[in-house]
Design an enzyme around this catalytic site. Structure first.
Site, PDB file in Angstrom:
ATOM      1  N   MET A  33     -71.900   4.728  66.381  1.00  0.00           N
ATOM      2  CA  MET A  33     -70.827   4.426  67.329  1.00  0.00           C
ATOM      3  C   MET A  33     -70.757   2.912  67.569  1.00  0.00           C
ATOM      4  SD  MET A  33     -70.532   7.616  69.902  1.00  0.00           S
ATOM      5  CE  MET A  33     -71.841   7.146  71.016  1.00  0.00           C
TER       6      MET A  33
ATOM      7  N   HIS B 279     -80.398   1.116  64.113  1.00  0.00           N
ATOM      8  CA  HIS B 279     -79.343   1.502  63.162  1.00  0.00           C
ATOM      9  C   HIS B 279     -79.604   0.876  61.783  1.00  0.00           C
ATOM     10  CE1 HIS B 279     -77.024   1.660  67.078  1.00  0.00           C
ATOM     11  NE2 HIS B 279     -76.772   2.851  66.576  1.00  0.00           N
TER      12      HIS B 279
ATOM     13  N   MET C 241     -85.130   1.470  71.258  1.00  0.00           N
ATOM     14  CA  MET C 241     -83.875   0.713  71.155  1.00  0.00           C
ATOM     15  C   MET C 241     -82.692   1.645  71.341  1.00  0.00           C
ATOM     16  SD  MET C 241     -84.244  -2.258  68.409  1.00  0.00           S
ATOM     17  CE  MET C 241     -85.531  -3.474  68.588  1.00  0.00           C
TER      18      MET C 241
HETATM   19  O1  PAF Z   1     -75.815   9.140  67.279  1.00  0.00           O
HETATM   20  C1  PAF Z   1     -74.673   8.665  67.357  1.00  0.00           C
HETATM   21  O2  PAF Z   1     -74.472   7.449  67.400  1.00  0.00           O
HETATM   22  C2  PAF Z   1     -73.485   9.612  67.425  1.00  0.00           C
HETATM   23  O3  PAF Z   1     -73.796  10.758  68.141  1.00  0.00           O
HETATM   24  C3  PAF Z   1     -72.907   9.956  66.032  1.00  0.00           C
HETATM   25  C4  PAF Z   1     -73.920  10.718  65.192  1.00  0.00           C
HETATM   26  C5  PAF Z   1     -72.494   8.695  65.320  1.00  0.00           C
HETATM   27  C6  PAF Z   1     -71.674  10.851  66.193  1.00  0.00           C
HETATM   28  O4  PAF Z   1     -70.663  10.211  66.919  1.00  0.00           O
END
Ligand code: PAF
Length: 280
Positions: free
Chosen positions: A31, A38, A187
């Protein structure tokens, strides 16, 4: 050089081109407002794939009416630079209209019963329906061979694994380790909501999870461990949604149950809701 795509046809052409060359495609849905957690997922996906696509989409259907959808931090330039540094090949940026072409009210929804309804699901009704709905759409758009999700969202990973098995989705699901700040705070994009006073106190969640493990391993009863964890967090100023020990499939434990376990906490510090977990 990372390529940013906003048209589904172009994304499909790129992924199909890679597949024709015999390349494996990895996918990391996000997101946005990306951090080292990430980027570690992008690097994990890279170990299992020749090309990596990451999406940034703040999904309205997984936020409750009083949650932080509108204020969720959006940082597209920094995200693009960071993804490129982590080895991502394509940044996929769908619009709300392309994701929900019939509108949100009429959108087909995915519900994974059981595992979706406890813990996070009980405190955030409909949350996992929104997650599964958007992840299914993203999977259909990107059509990856493998997809990576962070273990910080332990229950989300369990729900997605169940969905993929149940619907025979031909995508291998990887779980990426939790990445932590130096004081142990997991994080999260939501950490930036913490005030200067709250930020050091937020690390109490990690200390509580470690204490829960120690107490369980030391033979204390489940009820005593969970009650002490809630008391400890409340004393540190948290409003606790849950502090529990479960089986890895999130089923209930009995005292003395053998095998793997996970402690999970969700608690609010001021306006910030934090979640974390510890597996052993
Ligand atoms: O974990 C996340 O950031 C969200 O739940 C995802 C998997 C991108 C779905 O919107």
């Amino acid at each position: 050089m990372i390529e940013t795509l906003t048209e589904l046809d172009t994304l499909r052409a790129r992924v199909n081109g890679w597949k024709r060359e015999g390349l494996r495609v990895g996918f990391v849905p996000t997101m946005g407002n990306l951090h080292a957690g990430h980027y570690s997922l992008v690097m994990l996906a890279r170990q299992y794939a020749d090309r990596v696509v990451s999406s940034v989409f703040v999904n309205p259907t997984q936020f409750g009416p009083n949650e932080d959808f509108t204020r969720y931090p959006r940082t597209p330039e920094a995200d693009t630079t960071g993804l490129e540094g982590a080895g991502c090949d394509v940044l996929w940026l769908p619009t709300v209209e392309s994701m929900y072409p019939f509108g949100i009210e009429l959108a087909a929804r995915i519900n994974v019963p059981g595992v979706s309804s406890v813990l996070e699901g009980a405190h955030r009704p409909g949350h996992f329906d929104g997650v599964c709905t958007v992840v299914t759409r993203l999977f259909n758009q990107v059509q990856p061979d493998v997809a990576a999700f962070g273990k910080k969202d332990f229950q989300q990973l369990a729900v997605i694994r169940q969905m993929v098995t149940d619907l025979a989705v031909p995508i291998e699901i990887l779980g990426g380790s939790i990445v932590r700040e130096s004081d142990g705070l997991a994080m999260s994009s939501r950490n930036q909501y913490l005030t200067a006073d709250e930020r050091p106190r937020a690390a109490e969640i990690r200390r509580t999870l470690l204490a829960m493990r120690e107490a369980m391993v030391g033979g204390q009863s489940l009820a005593a461990v969970e009650a002490e964890a809630s008391r400890r967090l409340a004393e540190a100023g948290f409003e606790v949604d849950y502090a529990v020990v479960r089986r890895p499939d999130l089923g209930m434990l009995q005292d003395g149950s053998p095998g793997a376990k996970v402690s999970l906490v969700a608690a609010r510090l001021g306006k910030t809701r934090l979640i974390d977990n510890l597996e052993w």
